[in-house]
Design a protein around this motif. Sequence first.
Motif, PDB file in Angstrom:
ATOM      1  N   GLY A   1       0.652  -1.090   0.062  1.00 15.54           N
ATOM      2  CA  GLY A   1      -0.176  -0.070  -0.217  1.00 15.54           C
ATOM      3  C   GLY A   1       0.813   1.337  -0.094  1.00 15.54           C
ATOM      4  O   GLY A   1       1.932   1.454   0.377  1.00 15.54           O
ATOM      5  N   ALA A   2       0.281   2.306  -0.556  1.00 15.02           N
ATOM      6  CA  ALA A   2       0.927   3.476  -0.794  1.00 15.02           C
ATOM      7  C   ALA A   2       1.607   4.042   0.721  1.00 15.02           C
ATOM      8  O   ALA A   2       2.753   4.449   0.979  1.00 15.02           O
ATOM      9  CB  ALA A   2       0.096   4.777  -1.032  1.00 15.02           C
ATOM     10  N   VAL A   3       0.862   4.238   1.747  1.00 13.86           N
ATOM     11  CA  VAL A   3       1.107   4.565   3.130  1.00 13.86           C
ATOM     12  C   VAL A   3       2.371   3.523   3.734  1.00 13.86           C
ATOM     13  O   VAL A   3       3.094   4.053   4.374  1.00 13.86           O
ATOM     14  CB  VAL A   3       0.095   4.716   4.066  1.00 13.86           C
ATOM     15  N   THR A   4       1.774   2.363   3.625  1.00 13.21           N
ATOM     16  CA  THR A   4       2.908   1.338   4.065  1.00 13.21           C
ATOM     17  C   THR A   4       4.186   1.246   3.560  1.00 13.21           C
ATOM     18  O   THR A   4       5.459   1.299   4.156  1.00 13.21           O
ATOM     19  CB  THR A   4       2.301  -0.203   3.809  1.00 13.21           C
ATOM     20  N   LEU A   5       4.469   1.802   2.276  1.00 15.71           N
ATOM     21  CA  LEU A   5       5.661   1.703   1.700  1.00 15.71           C
ATOM     22  C   LEU A   5       6.266   2.929   1.995  1.00 15.71           C
ATOM     23  O   LEU A   5       7.587   2.918   2.126  1.00 15.71           O
ATOM     24  CB  LEU A   5       5.646   1.649   0.131  1.00 15.71           C
ATOM     25  N   ILE A   6       5.617   3.943   2.179  1.00 20.74           N
ATOM     26  CA  ILE A   6       6.052   5.398   2.793  1.00 20.74           C
ATOM     27  C   ILE A   6       6.737   5.160   4.152  1.00 20.74           C
ATOM     28  O   ILE A   6       8.004   5.653   4.339  1.00 20.74           O
ATOM     29  CB  ILE A   6       5.197   6.608   2.688  1.00 20.74           C
ATOM     30  N   LEU A   7       5.914   4.469   4.979  1.00 21.94           N
ATOM     31  CA  LEU A   7       6.327   4.345   6.472  1.00 21.94           C
ATOM     32  C   LEU A   7       7.604   3.539   6.331  1.00 21.94           C
ATOM     33  O   LEU A   7       8.478   3.650   7.219  1.00 21.94           O
ATOM     34  CB  LEU A   7       5.312   3.789   7.343  1.00 21.94           C
ATOM     35  N   LYS A   8       7.620   2.473   5.422  1.00 16.47           N
ATOM     36  CA  LYS A   8       8.717   1.609   5.490  1.00 16.47           C
ATOM     37  C   LYS A   8      10.008   2.048   4.945  1.00 16.47           C
ATOM     38  O   LYS A   8      11.112   1.915   5.352  1.00 16.47           O
ATOM     39  CB  LYS A   8       8.444   0.304   4.522  1.00 16.47           C
ATOM     40  N   LYS A   9      10.023   3.007   3.971  1.00 21.33           N
ATOM     41  CA  LYS A   9      10.954   3.786   3.270  1.00 21.33           C
ATOM     42  C   LYS A   9      11.630   4.586   4.554  1.00 21.33           C
ATOM     43  O   LYS A   9      12.818   4.532   4.416  1.00 21.33           O
ATOM     44  CB  LYS A   9      10.412   4.595   2.353  1.00 21.33           C
TER      45      LYS A   9
ATOM     46  N   ILE B   1       7.955   1.983  10.244  1.00 14.54           N
ATOM     47  CA  ILE B   1       7.608   0.600  10.687  1.00 14.54           C
ATOM     48  C   ILE B   1       8.214  -0.641  10.126  1.00 14.54           C
ATOM     49  O   ILE B   1       8.775  -0.420   8.793  1.00 14.54           O
ATOM     50  CB  ILE B   1       5.877   0.321  10.289  1.00 14.54           C
ATOM     51  N   ASP B   2       8.342  -1.737  10.614  1.00 15.88           N
ATOM     52  CA  ASP B   2       8.897  -2.887   9.841  1.00 15.88           C
ATOM     53  C   ASP B   2       8.073  -3.627   9.078  1.00 15.88           C
ATOM     54  O   ASP B   2       8.371  -4.180   8.254  1.00 15.88           O
ATOM     55  CB  ASP B   2       9.607  -3.767  10.947  1.00 15.88           C
ATOM     56  N   ASP B   3       6.994  -4.003   9.676  1.00 12.70           N
ATOM     57  CA  ASP B   3       5.844  -4.599   8.955  1.00 12.70           C
ATOM     58  C   ASP B   3       4.506  -4.417   9.628  1.00 12.70           C
ATOM     59  O   ASP B   3       4.313  -4.265  10.708  1.00 12.70           O
ATOM     60  CB  ASP B   3       6.138  -6.253   9.313  1.00 12.70           C
ATOM     61  N   PHE B   4       3.679  -4.419   8.888  1.00 12.90           N
ATOM     62  CA  PHE B   4       2.223  -4.117   9.337  1.00 12.90           C
ATOM     63  C   PHE B   4       1.262  -5.031   8.325  1.00 12.90           C
ATOM     64  O   PHE B   4       1.350  -4.987   7.478  1.00 12.90           O
ATOM     65  CB  PHE B   4       1.808  -2.630   8.980  1.00 12.90           C
ATOM     66  N   ASN B   5       0.520  -5.908   8.955  1.00  9.49           N
ATOM     67  CA  ASN B   5      -0.247  -6.947   8.577  1.00  9.49           C
ATOM     68  C   ASN B   5      -1.876  -6.344   8.830  1.00  9.49           C
ATOM     69  O   ASN B   5      -2.609  -6.534   9.543  1.00  9.49           O
ATOM     70  CB  ASN B   5      -0.268  -8.224   9.316  1.00  9.49           C
ATOM     71  N   LEU B   6      -2.175  -5.926   7.567  1.00  9.92           N
ATOM     72  CA  LEU B   6      -3.512  -5.309   7.313  1.00  9.92           C
ATOM     73  C   LEU B   6      -4.586  -6.437   7.522  1.00  9.92           C
ATOM     74  O   LEU B   6      -5.704  -6.318   7.887  1.00  9.92           O
ATOM     75  CB  LEU B   6      -3.777  -4.615   6.106  1.00  9.92           C
ATOM     76  N   TYR B   7      -4.132  -7.800   7.101  1.00  6.02           N
ATOM     77  CA  TYR B   7      -4.998  -8.815   7.078  1.00  6.02           C
ATOM     78  C   TYR B   7      -5.409  -9.458   8.408  1.00  6.02           C
ATOM     79  O   TYR B   7      -5.785 -10.691   8.318  1.00  6.02           O
ATOM     80  CB  TYR B   7      -4.576  -9.655   5.819  1.00  6.02           C
ATOM     81  N   GLY B   8      -4.854  -9.149   9.417  1.00  9.75           N
ATOM     82  CA  GLY B   8      -4.641  -9.631  10.902  1.00  9.75           C
ATOM     83  C   GLY B   8      -5.562  -9.047  11.549  1.00  9.75           C
ATOM     84  O   GLY B   8      -6.415  -8.142  11.402  1.00  9.75           O
ATOM     85  N   GLN B   9      -5.366  -9.376  13.058  1.00 10.77           N
ATOM     86  CA  GLN B   9      -6.207  -8.752  14.072  1.00 10.77           C
ATOM     87  C   GLN B   9      -5.986  -7.266  14.142  1.00 10.77           C
ATOM     88  O   GLN B   9      -7.250  -6.442  13.946  1.00 10.77           O
ATOM     89  CB  GLN B   9      -5.681  -9.208  15.368  1.00 10.77           C
TER      90      GLN B   9
END
Length: 273
Positions: free
Chosen positions: A118-126, A130-138
Amino acid sequence: MNRALLWLLPFSVVFVLFQLAPMAWVFTNSFIYDDRVSLENYFEIFDSSFLLQAFSNSLWLSITSSLIGLLIASLLVSSLRRVNTKIRDWVVAFTNMTSNFSGVPLAFAFIIILGFNGAVTLILKKYGLIDDFNLYGQWGLLVIYIYFQIPLATLLLYPAFDALRDDWQSASALLGASKWQFWLHIGLPVLTPALLGTFIILIANAMGAYASVYALTSGNYNVITVRIASLVSGDLFLEPNLAAAISVLLIGLLAFITGINQWLISRSYHAKQ
């Protein structure tokens, strides 16, 4: 009087056909097991750790998202009382629009924004935020639940905050009370019935959420609505009677929570008197 009852007849027919009749069918069929009357469906639910986990996950998501959504909405509505009318009307209109943005479109929007790519996820990782964020979990599901809880809570609380008069805070300040003391002894007691009522509605709203969860996880996260759907429209084993028993327990759970809410509200009203 007779004419008024006649105008009420179409609503009564629709209410019976689409509300009472399905509930009666669900309740009756929840006691049918292998073409005989039995409590086996309920025994199977309480013996299944998988189904109990579904109830647990649904309750956790519902209560947590409702509390956080209620807190954020309360702060938002309280702030709206301090801005000019144009901004307030724009925010309320925007909130009304976002409250209807749910289901599959909402899940797709979050995948684009906060998915693995995702756009925001890639920016935060860059930037190493964040190291990892699982949108598909709890926790990812919790974010989505909070998102659709905030607009609903805002719309429900907006009229309630009008009960707070500005001169009350001025009067309490003249008597030496701080802002925290005003909210603790005046603001919150006045808003308690509205807050409790909104909290219960938010829980019911979250417990019944299905489309967003299914579209996001493809049914791989264990919540009670997904389990009910899999039992009535799954590809392998269809057990509508077991689904009916789960639905009855879900209705009973929501009725129990609503009963506690009504008891707390009645105590609040008696305390004020």
